[in-house]
Design an enzyme around this catalytic site. Structure first.
Site, PDB file in Angstrom:
ATOM      1  N   PRO A 146       0.857  -1.196   0.000  1.00  0.00           N
ATOM      2  CA  PRO A 146       0.000   0.000   0.000  1.00  0.00           C
ATOM      3  C   PRO A 146       0.893   1.246   0.000  1.00  0.00           C
ATOM      4  O   PRO A 146       1.562   1.535   0.980  1.00  0.00           O
ATOM      5  CB  PRO A 146      -0.784  -0.111   1.317  1.00  0.00           C
ATOM      6  CG  PRO A 146      -0.480  -1.468   1.876  1.00  0.00           C
ATOM      7  CD  PRO A 146       0.828  -1.895   1.287  1.00  0.00           C
TER       8      PRO A 146
ATOM      9  N   ILE B 253       5.201   1.975   7.681  1.00  0.00           N
ATOM     10  CA  ILE B 253       5.644   3.341   7.968  1.00  0.00           C
ATOM     11  C   ILE B 253       4.448   4.280   8.012  1.00  0.00           C
ATOM     12  O   ILE B 253       3.648   4.324   7.069  1.00  0.00           O
ATOM     13  CB  ILE B 253       6.662   3.792   6.896  1.00  0.00           C
ATOM     14  CG1 ILE B 253       7.900   2.889   7.002  1.00  0.00           C
ATOM     15  CG2 ILE B 253       7.043   5.242   7.072  1.00  0.00           C
ATOM     16  CD1 ILE B 253       8.688   2.808   5.750  1.00  0.00           C
TER      17      ILE B 253
ATOM     18  N   ASP C 282       5.913   2.082   2.180  1.00  0.00           N
ATOM     19  CA  ASP C 282       4.945   1.027   2.476  1.00  0.00           C
ATOM     20  C   ASP C 282       4.174   1.443   3.725  1.00  0.00           C
ATOM     21  O   ASP C 282       4.716   1.429   4.839  1.00  0.00           O
ATOM     22  CB  ASP C 282       5.713  -0.288   2.711  1.00  0.00           C
ATOM     23  CG  ASP C 282       4.794  -1.479   2.904  1.00  0.00           C
ATOM     24  OD1 ASP C 282       3.629  -1.269   3.316  1.00  0.00           O
ATOM     25  OD2 ASP C 282       5.246  -2.613   2.669  1.00  0.00           O
ATOM     26  N   HIS C 283       2.923   1.810   3.508  1.00  0.00           N
ATOM     27  CA  HIS C 283       2.149   2.377   4.616  1.00  0.00           C
ATOM     28  C   HIS C 283       1.753   1.323   5.655  1.00  0.00           C
ATOM     29  O   HIS C 283       1.242   1.640   6.711  1.00  0.00           O
ATOM     30  CB  HIS C 283       0.903   3.071   4.056  1.00  0.00           C
ATOM     31  CG  HIS C 283       0.379   4.181   4.932  1.00  0.00           C
ATOM     32  ND1 HIS C 283       0.901   4.470   6.167  1.00  0.00           N
ATOM     33  CD2 HIS C 283      -0.627   5.069   4.739  1.00  0.00           C
ATOM     34  CE1 HIS C 283       0.234   5.486   6.698  1.00  0.00           C
ATOM     35  NE2 HIS C 283      -0.695   5.865   5.858  1.00  0.00           N
ATOM     36  N   ARG C 284       2.022   0.050   5.347  1.00  0.00           N
ATOM     37  CA  ARG C 284       1.749  -0.968   6.367  1.00  0.00           C
ATOM     38  C   ARG C 284       2.727  -0.823   7.516  1.00  0.00           C
ATOM     39  O   ARG C 284       2.403  -1.068   8.665  1.00  0.00           O
ATOM     40  CB  ARG C 284       1.889  -2.378   5.759  1.00  0.00           C
ATOM     41  CG  ARG C 284       0.842  -2.698   4.722  1.00  0.00           C
ATOM     42  CD  ARG C 284       1.125  -4.025   4.074  1.00  0.00           C
ATOM     43  NE  ARG C 284       2.434  -4.047   3.413  1.00  0.00           N
ATOM     44  CZ  ARG C 284       2.927  -5.094   2.779  1.00  0.00           C
ATOM     45  NH1 ARG C 284       2.249  -6.219   2.726  1.00  0.00           N
ATOM     46  NH2 ARG C 284       4.100  -5.045   2.184  1.00  0.00           N
TER      47      ARG C 284
END
Ligand code: CAO
Length: 453
Positions: free
Chosen positions: A247, A427, A423-425
């Site tokens: 994501p 960070i 990677d928004h998972r």
């Protein structure tokens, strides 16, 4: 006597589920516990077993229906059968598990269930997500292909079928090595590896391989077909994998590199004497490497198989190089421990080898973070794709001189656009913004990088 089978409790917080496939047909004799429909919840795909034995009188749901817990799904003629009134099986303890209550991956397949499955047509419905993409709302109500249609059964559990769907593996082509030819997850993996080149072509490219059929473009004019090069095929695979797995969010910022550019000019000759060209990219590699020491989560990978973050103690920076054969990403090793002059020399050698086609796979592996500098070509900002399994990538666009209001007056300053995709998972946005700010401050005032502040 007609009795009804209801959708049982599927787990805590699950009130309804979508029917993915119907596994029985009217007139068929069924046993208790025999899977009769397959449903998909937000968390898992599950086979729903019958609570009754008898003859299927009517199927009360259709593929695509949303069914509530307790709602009738099947009318069963229990006359002459031992409709034992057996309770529906208990809900799974953990509905997030892919191992549905009545799926039997990795376990001996009970005879009656195996028989039941192999007697049935393969579910033909796509997943809920696929349906959303490929069908119009009224199509979602279309009934499943009748069981009498000549569709060969697929001897695989719903979990394996789903796994194959996710990989883009045509399950009908997979040879099963399980009991009586049953297709196991390992068979799907082996198929993917052998036929689709799973070692180099990851999940998403396999999905890409199963992309919807293209129209016949010659209907609208002449076309020319060119085979994809190996580099392009690998790029297709890795981009698709990264894009579908990670994501992405991109944080844009800019750095005032006026002083840095002056220093670059001042030291260009000294660095050239040591075999490198003091380029923006070489300086960026060093600045990023130092920044990563203060932001270790951006120098990491996510291991979802163990629910862990892998923090890497080494800093190896991949640098995107534009070559005639396509994009290559050689790696500058231990960039945090090298001087900018050393990095410049490394980079020049790597980029040359990449462009000459002499770079080795080894030299392109193990990066912990990637930089893609398109500034030599132009552009104001872009959104790079994270080079999975890394968790962040810095995109750099073309610097330009702009008027900046400083101390009550306009001054011409050289501004470098920075775009960090992450990677928004793993960070959070605030952390990404702090990282880019830290980097921008360091580029504006390089002594900060030396100080580590
Ligand atoms: N802003 C302004 N000018 C820039 C710049 C930037 N961000 N980056 C490079 N330039 C300038 C350089 O200063 C140089 O100008 P001079 O010739 O006047 O010195 C010129 O552009 C060419 O730079 P370079 O290519 O020699 O050196 P570099 O270290 O800046 O770049 C490399 C090296 C390998 C990154 C680059 O050659 C390259 O291949 N870039 C493309 C990367 C790419 O394809 N990314 C996309 C990946 S997929 O998303």
């Amino acid at each position: 006597m007609i009795e009804k089978v209801q959708l049982p409790n599927l787990g805590e917080g699950i009130d309804s589920a979508d029917v993915v496939s119907v596994l029985v047909e009217p007139g068929q004799t069924i046993e208790t516990d025999q899977p009769v429909i397959e449903v998909e919840t937000e968390k898992a795909t599950l086979e729903v077993p019958s609570s009754l034995a008898g003859t299927v009188a009517e199927i009360l749901v259709e593929v695509g229906d949303s069914v509530n817990v307790g709602q009738d799904i099947l009318a069963v003629d229990v006359a002459g059968e031992d409709a034992s009134g057996k309770e529906p099986p208990a809900a799974p303890d953990d509905a997030t598990s892919e191992t549905a209550p009545s799926s039997h991956d990795g376990e001996p397949w009970p005879e009656e269930t195996r028989q039941a499955e192999s007697d049935q047509p393969a579910p033909v419905a796509p997943s809920v997500a696929e349906r959303a993409e490929t069908t119009s709302p009224d199509q979602t109500k279309a009934p499943q292909a009748p069981a009498t249609e000549a569709v060969d059964p697929v001897p695989a559990s719903p979990t394996v079928r789903r796994f194959a769907r996710e990989l883009g593996v045509p399950i009908r082509q997979v040879e099963g090595t399980g009991d009586r030819g049953r297709i196991l997850e390992s068979d799907v993996k082996a198929f993917a590896r052998d036929r689709l080149g799973a070692d180099t072509i990851p999940t998403s490219s396999r999905s890409a391989a199963a992309a919807p059929q293209l129209p016949d473009f010659t209907r609208w004019g002449d076309v020319e077909r060119q085979p994809l090069s190996k580099i392009r095929r690998v790029t297709v695979a890795s981009m698709a994998r990264a894009w579908s797995q990670v994501p992405h969010v991109t944080q844009h910022d800019s750095a005032d590199i006026t002083e840095l550019e002056a220093a670059r000019e001042r030291f260009a000759e000294a660095v050239a004497e040591r075999g490198g060209k003091l380029t923006v990219t070489a300086i960026l590699v060093k600045a990023v490497a130092q920044s990563l020491r203060s932001f270790p989560k951006l120098n990491a990978s996510l291991d979802l198989s163990t629910d862990e973050v892998i923090l890497k103690r080494s800093v190896h920076i991949g640098v995107a190089v534009d070559t005639e054969r396509g994009l290559l990403v050689p790696v500058v090793r231990d960039a945090d421990r090298k001087t900018v002059a050393e990095i410049a020399a490394d980079l020049a050698a790597l980029a040359d080898r990449a462009r000459e086609g002499a770079i080795t796979p080894d030299e392109m592996q193990g990066a912990t973070f990637t930089i893609s500098n398109l500034g030599g070509i132009g552009g104001s900002h872009f959104t790079p794709i994270v080079n999975w399994p890394e968790v962040a990538i810095l995109g750099v666009s073309r610097s330009e001189i702009r008027p900046v209001w400083i101390d009550g007056g306009w001054q011409p300053r050289t501004i470098l656009p920075l775009s960090l995709s992450y990677d928004h998972r793993l960070i959070d946005g605030a952390e990404a913004a702090r990282f880019v700010r830290w980097l921008a401050n360091g580029l504006s005032d390089p002594f900060r990088i030396v100080l580590g502040v």
